[in-house]
Motif scaffolding. Structure first.
Motif, PDB file in Angstrom:
ATOM      1  N   ARG B  43       0.800  -1.234   0.000  1.00  0.00           N
ATOM      2  CA  ARG B  43       0.000   0.000   0.000  1.00  0.00           C
ATOM      3  C   ARG B  43       0.828   1.277   0.000  1.00  0.00           C
ATOM      4  O   ARG B  43       0.350   2.328  -0.355  1.00  0.00           O
ATOM      5  CB  ARG B  43      -0.925   0.019   1.220  1.00  0.00           C
ATOM      6  CG  ARG B  43      -1.966  -1.069   1.152  1.00  0.00           C
ATOM      7  CD  ARG B  43      -3.328  -0.501   0.903  1.00  0.00           C
ATOM      8  NE  ARG B  43      -4.253  -1.559   0.551  1.00  0.00           N
ATOM      9  CZ  ARG B  43      -5.500  -1.365   0.214  1.00  0.00           C
ATOM     10  NH1 ARG B  43      -5.977  -0.148   0.156  1.00  0.00           N
ATOM     11  NH2 ARG B  43      -6.288  -2.363  -0.083  1.00  0.00           N
ATOM     12  N   ASP B 114      -7.496   4.949   4.524  1.00  0.00           N
ATOM     13  CA  ASP B 114      -7.317   5.922   3.443  1.00  0.00           C
ATOM     14  C   ASP B 114      -8.264   5.659   2.273  1.00  0.00           C
ATOM     15  O   ASP B 114      -8.637   6.570   1.543  1.00  0.00           O
ATOM     16  CB  ASP B 114      -5.875   5.866   2.911  1.00  0.00           C
ATOM     17  CG  ASP B 114      -4.923   6.560   3.849  1.00  0.00           C
ATOM     18  OD1 ASP B 114      -5.412   7.300   4.718  1.00  0.00           O
ATOM     19  OD2 ASP B 114      -3.709   6.340   3.731  1.00  0.00           O
ATOM     20  N   GLU B 115      -8.611   4.394   2.115  1.00  0.00           N
ATOM     21  CA  GLU B 115      -9.421   3.993   0.972  1.00  0.00           C
ATOM     22  C   GLU B 115     -10.779   4.702   0.959  1.00  0.00           C
ATOM     23  O   GLU B 115     -11.318   5.003  -0.102  1.00  0.00           O
ATOM     24  CB  GLU B 115      -9.620   2.489   1.055  1.00  0.00           C
ATOM     25  CG  GLU B 115     -10.104   1.865  -0.201  1.00  0.00           C
ATOM     26  CD  GLU B 115     -10.152   0.364  -0.035  1.00  0.00           C
ATOM     27  OE1 GLU B 115      -9.088  -0.257  -0.024  1.00  0.00           O
ATOM     28  OE2 GLU B 115     -11.268  -0.153   0.114  1.00  0.00           O
ATOM     29  N   ALA B 116     -11.315   4.962   2.150  1.00  0.00           N
ATOM     30  CA  ALA B 116     -12.625   5.610   2.231  1.00  0.00           C
ATOM     31  C   ALA B 116     -12.601   6.947   1.501  1.00  0.00           C
ATOM     32  O   ALA B 116     -13.502   7.253   0.714  1.00  0.00           O
ATOM     33  CB  ALA B 116     -13.005   5.802   3.690  1.00  0.00           C
ATOM     34  N   ASP B 117     -11.541   7.739   1.727  1.00  0.00           N
ATOM     35  CA  ASP B 117     -11.450   9.059   1.086  1.00  0.00           C
ATOM     36  C   ASP B 117     -11.244   8.960  -0.423  1.00  0.00           C
ATOM     37  O   ASP B 117     -11.561   9.890  -1.156  1.00  0.00           O
ATOM     38  CB  ASP B 117     -10.286   9.857   1.702  1.00  0.00           C
ATOM     39  CG  ASP B 117     -10.756  10.701   2.865  1.00  0.00           C
ATOM     40  OD1 ASP B 117     -11.952  10.634   3.193  1.00  0.00           O
ATOM     41  OD2 ASP B 117      -9.925  11.411   3.462  1.00  0.00           O
ATOM     42  N   VAL B 118     -10.697   7.849  -0.881  1.00  0.00           N
ATOM     43  CA  VAL B 118     -10.441   7.713  -2.320  1.00  0.00           C
ATOM     44  C   VAL B 118     -11.646   7.132  -3.050  1.00  0.00           C
ATOM     45  O   VAL B 118     -11.992   7.572  -4.147  1.00  0.00           O
ATOM     46  CB  VAL B 118      -9.202   6.811  -2.571  1.00  0.00           C
ATOM     47  CG1 VAL B 118      -8.901   6.705  -4.057  1.00  0.00           C
ATOM     48  CG2 VAL B 118      -7.981   7.351  -1.845  1.00  0.00           C
ATOM     49  N   LEU B 119     -12.301   6.152  -2.437  1.00  0.00           N
ATOM     50  CA  LEU B 119     -13.313   5.400  -3.196  1.00  0.00           C
ATOM     51  C   LEU B 119     -14.764   5.644  -2.799  1.00  0.00           C
ATOM     52  O   LEU B 119     -15.661   5.471  -3.618  1.00  0.00           O
ATOM     53  CB  LEU B 119     -13.028   3.891  -3.074  1.00  0.00           C
ATOM     54  CG  LEU B 119     -11.793   3.371  -3.808  1.00  0.00           C
ATOM     55  CD1 LEU B 119     -11.627   1.883  -3.563  1.00  0.00           C
ATOM     56  CD2 LEU B 119     -11.884   3.633  -5.304  1.00  0.00           C
ATOM     57  N   SER B 299     -14.323   5.584   7.741  1.00  0.00           N
ATOM     58  CA  SER B 299     -14.330   6.971   7.291  1.00  0.00           C
ATOM     59  C   SER B 299     -14.625   7.923   8.448  1.00  0.00           C
ATOM     60  O   SER B 299     -14.153   9.051   8.485  1.00  0.00           O
ATOM     61  CB  SER B 299     -15.365   7.117   6.187  1.00  0.00           C
ATOM     62  OG  SER B 299     -15.838   8.401   6.083  1.00  0.00           O
TER      63      SER B 299
END
Lengths: 256, 560
Positions: B43, B114-119, B299
């Motif tokens: 990651r 971090d994925e929440a903010d991206v996807l 998130s």
């Protein structure tokens, strides 16, 4: 374009957003302001479908965020304050991934990516060969902004978009969002840089502790409250004057 | 812009030549490619460029291949045995090792903050996300299962009678086992999400992962012993209780198609296939909505943490009291002690890395002691008992290094700059606080538990055999501190180079442990145990003093 009614978010006993109501028509840039912890990011997360409201409604581009989140997400762009990306993708791979998620075909995506690269003056070689984890803060922010606008959204939410951008890029960005608004896009702009908000935004909402304090055009609000500037008004409304006194007292503790 | 646009090599529109240009791939395809890419690269990139990354990816893949092939070596125990035995051994090892591997990697794949903010603000549904992630986990799990079973596939040819098709059937059942492992882990997470809700999610998930890791580790130790007890493997295979275990379902397929061809096994084999399909359906279809809850919880993590007051760390209370204050006179050491102690109990990422990684070394001594109590060689062979207890004690000696290895990785690694900014000449004071925290919160409690159970299992007489391991512990801790980049929370997650260094240290320490345990056993045999202890104390003392002198000389390396 955006219609918010009594939007509320609670985390246990803490109320982060408390019955917010406002509308953003097409072509308007709305400055969304508030001190740290006021509920700005939580509101933006609810409007972008990242977080479920505890109560109230939000309709974006004619779709209710709770009933049709995917239709809303297709029509919005969001630049989160974290500027989070997948660090082990190259900048180009990241943009291609985002284009793929919005169903943009390769032939349409390429020229659009090229336009953004040109606008932000991004170095193609770096974008193609370096992982995002190696990018400077400003360059990463440019990629995140590109990713938010790639699918030509009708509504764009910006959360502290200028953080990390150099002065030239920031000037270019301000011009860009004004042009986007002229094309009929609704823009919600959350920032702590009040000078920029005052210059760029048609309308300003200031919230504190999840509640709306004022809503109106910046010059109108400044005049109405007899403040010198938007910054002075913000300080006056959110308890910043007390902070000035505290800062002076605190600074005295450093005296030898 | 200096150069024209060219698509990236690993384009999300598909491989060169297969791209149509005027149509976009489905969201799910894009997500699958994304998660596979993230899985193979890790990651965080630490500034690598693509060329270096490909080399690093190759090394990592080769390392993983070698590791899984190595885990397949116990299959040689089944050399020349009938297919039923070989298949059960293979599937049991696959289930335990691949299961624990998937538990470890599933956490990073399924719940990345971090994925929440991206996807989450993109037009993807939770169903698409969970399907893509489960598929990637299943691909990884099946690949690993096939590598691990590669030795077993060949061994099938050497089973008694004619088994030409065994490799084909076993490859299928291994893939089935891999899919079952991946789907079962995803389902377990989904059930957790549904049952506990957002508020308690983090704590429950961490505990769950630690327990699963302990279960798989203990299973890997206990299962082969169970197979060999009470009448040997034939009666174990015939036991109706054993048929409740998934490895027996998959092994039944091997045996039914190209083993004993006993028709009775078909029922179990079909049940295995049905169970795999059912678990996969439950994980990716039935419970997919709960995944949305989990992603939103991540998130909102920081917000919900604000709402809940956090109790004061016990490390803060300890640092000013004896005996800790004697070792933490330097304020930087005390600060490091509090930081490490707090992170061990509070930080989700550290907890998920630390406790599952400790499970093997903390459970192995206990399993060994239990083996001693249940083995026929226990009371009848006193020297065997002596050696077992000595090895158990020495196993625990390596825990400080394992804790250090786990504690140094963190997504917040950049915050460790604060150590360099502090007015200290080098990392020694910070490392001292780190070591005191490790010994206080992990190593000494673990040792105390082993000390408490040893008399009950092996008798009071053997209790002193734990002492050589205890003496060895500070030396191993100092050796760990000598390694590069051992400061707490100072290295990005997925640091590839650390794997090689970690393996080397582990192998060297294992040799050291075995040597000390063997010497202690011989010392007992020749009536020289207490002189041996005295010698060990002196030897370890001198070595620690020398290493300490080296550590004191260390200065901070410049950032460049």
């Amino acid at each position: 374009m955006v219609s918010v009614r009594e939007l509320t978010k609670r985390f246990g006993e803490q109320t982060a957003v408390d019955g917010l109501s406002f509308e953003v028509p097409a072509g308007q840039i709305l400055g969304f302001l508030g001190p740290n912890g006021a509920g700005k990011t939580t509101t933006l997360k609810m409007l972008t479908g990242m977080s479920e409201p505890t109560s109230g409604t939000a309709v974006v581009c004619g779709f209710d965020i709770r009933e049709n989140p995917i239709e809303v997400k297709k029509r919005i762009g969001f630049v989160p304050d974290s500027a989070a990306v997948f660090e082990s993708l190259t900048g180009l791979e990241y943009l291609e991934m985002v284009a793929g998620l919005y169903g943009i075909p390769e032939q349409t995506a390429y020229p659009r990516i090229e336009q953004f690269l040109s606008f932000f003056d991004l170095d193609m070689e770096t974008l193609r060969s370096k992982m995002l984890g190696a990018y400077s803060k400003g360059m990463r922010r440019k990629v995140v902004i590109t990713a938010a606008l790639l699918h030509n959204p009708q509504v764009v939410f910006f959360d502290e978009p200028l953080e990390g951008l150099d002065a030239n890029a920031a000037v270019g960005f301000k011009t860009l969002i004004q042009s986007l608004a002229r094309e009929g896009k609704a823009i919600v702009y959350s920032s702590h840089i009040l000078e920029v908000v005052e210059k760029v935004c048609d309308r300003v909402i200031i919230i504190d502790k999840g509640r709306m304090l004022v809503d109106g055009p910046p010059e109108g609000l400044v005049a109405e409250h007899g403040a010198e500037s938007l910054e002075a008004l913000f300080t006056q409304l959110t308890g910043g004057e007390e902070m000035l006194t505290r800062a002076e007292t605190f600074a005295k503790t450093f005296a030898p | 812009m200096s150069e024209p646009y060219k698509p990236s090599v690993e384009s999300f529109w598909g491989k060169k030549g297969s791209r149509s240009g005027d149509s976009a791939p489905s969201n799910e395809k894009v997500l699958r490619r994304l998660f596979l890419l993230l899985f193979s690269r890790g990651r965080s990139s630490r500034g690598l460029d693509l060329k270096k990354l490909r080399a690093s990816k190759g090394r990592r893949a080769l390392g993983l291949f070698a590791a899984f092939a190595l885990f397949g070596f116990p299959s040689f125990i089944a050399y020349g045995h009938p297919v039923a035995y070989l298949a059960v051994m293979q599937h049991a090892m696959t289930f335990l090792f691949i299961g624990s591997y998937v538990v470890t990697v599933a956490s990073a794949t399924m719940f990345n903050a971090d994925e929440a903010d991206v996807l989450l603000h993109r037009p993807v549904t939770s169903e698409q996300l969970i399907r893509a992630k489960t598929t990637v986990l299943a691909i990884v799990s099946v690949r690993s299962a096939l590598i691990m079973n590669s030795i077993g596939l060949v061994l099938g040819f050497f089973a008694p009678d004619d088994h030409k098709l065994f490799w084909l059937v076993h490859a299928f059942s291994s893939a089935e086992s891999g899919i079952f492992c991946a789907a079962a882990v995803v389902l377990a997470y989904q059930v957790c999400l549904r049952k506990v809700g957002r508020e308690k999610l983090e704590r429950v998930m961490t505990t769950f992962q630690v327990l699963i890791a302990v279960f798989f580790t203990m299973g890997a130790q206990i299962f082969p012993r169970l197979m060999m007890r009470n009448g040997g493997w034939e009666s174990a295979l015939a036991s109706p209780w054993m048929k409740l275990l998934p490895p027996f379902w998959f092994a039944a397929l091997d045996d039914a198609v190209d083993g004993s061809r006993d028709p009775a096994n078909w029922g179990l084999a079909v049940f295995g296939i049905a169970a795999t399909v059912a678990v996969s359906w439950l994980a990716v279809v039935r419970f997919s909505k709960s995944y949305d809850t989990g992603m939103q919880a991540l998130s909102e993590e920081t917000k919900s943490q604000v709402a809940k007051p956090i109790s004061k760390s016990v490390a803060v209370w300890m640092k000013g009291r004896a005996p800790w204050k004697w070792f933490l006179r330097d304020s930087a050491a005390a600060a490091a002690f509090v930081l490490v102690g707090t992170y061990m109990t509070r930080d989700r990422d550290v907890k998920l890395r630390l406790y599952p990684s400790l499970a093997p070394s903390l459970t192995l001594p206990i399993v060994m002691l239990f083996t001693l109590s249940t083995s026929s060689s226990g009371p009848n062979h006193p020297m065997m008992g002596v050696a077992f207890v000595a090895i158990s004690g020495c196993f625990l000696a390596s825990t400080p290094v394992q804790v250090m290895m786990a504690m140094r990785q963190s997504p917040q690694w950049q915050a460790s700059d604060v150590f360099m900014l502090a007015p200290t000449p080098g990392p020694n004071t910070v490392m001292r606080g780190h070591l005191v925290a490790i010994l206080t919160f992990i190593c000494l409690p673990a040792f105390a538990i082993c000390l408490a159970i040893t008399p009950a299992i092996a008798g009071w007489k053997l209790l002193p055999m734990m002492i050589p391991g205890a003496i060895l512990m500070p030396l191993f801790a100092q050796i760990g501190a000598l390694q590069k980049n051992m400061l707490p929370i100072s290295v990005p997650v997925d640091q590839g180079a650390s794997v090689r260094a970690g393996c080397l240290i582990s192998i060297l320490m294992m040799i050291g442990q075995m040597v000390v345990a063997a010497l202690a056993t011989f010392a007992v045999l020749y009536g020289l145990f207490y002189p041996f202890l005295a010698l060990e104390v002196v030897g370890v003392g001198i070595a620690c003093w020398m290493i300490d002198a080296v550590l004191r000389q260390r200065v901070w390396r410049t950032a460049d």
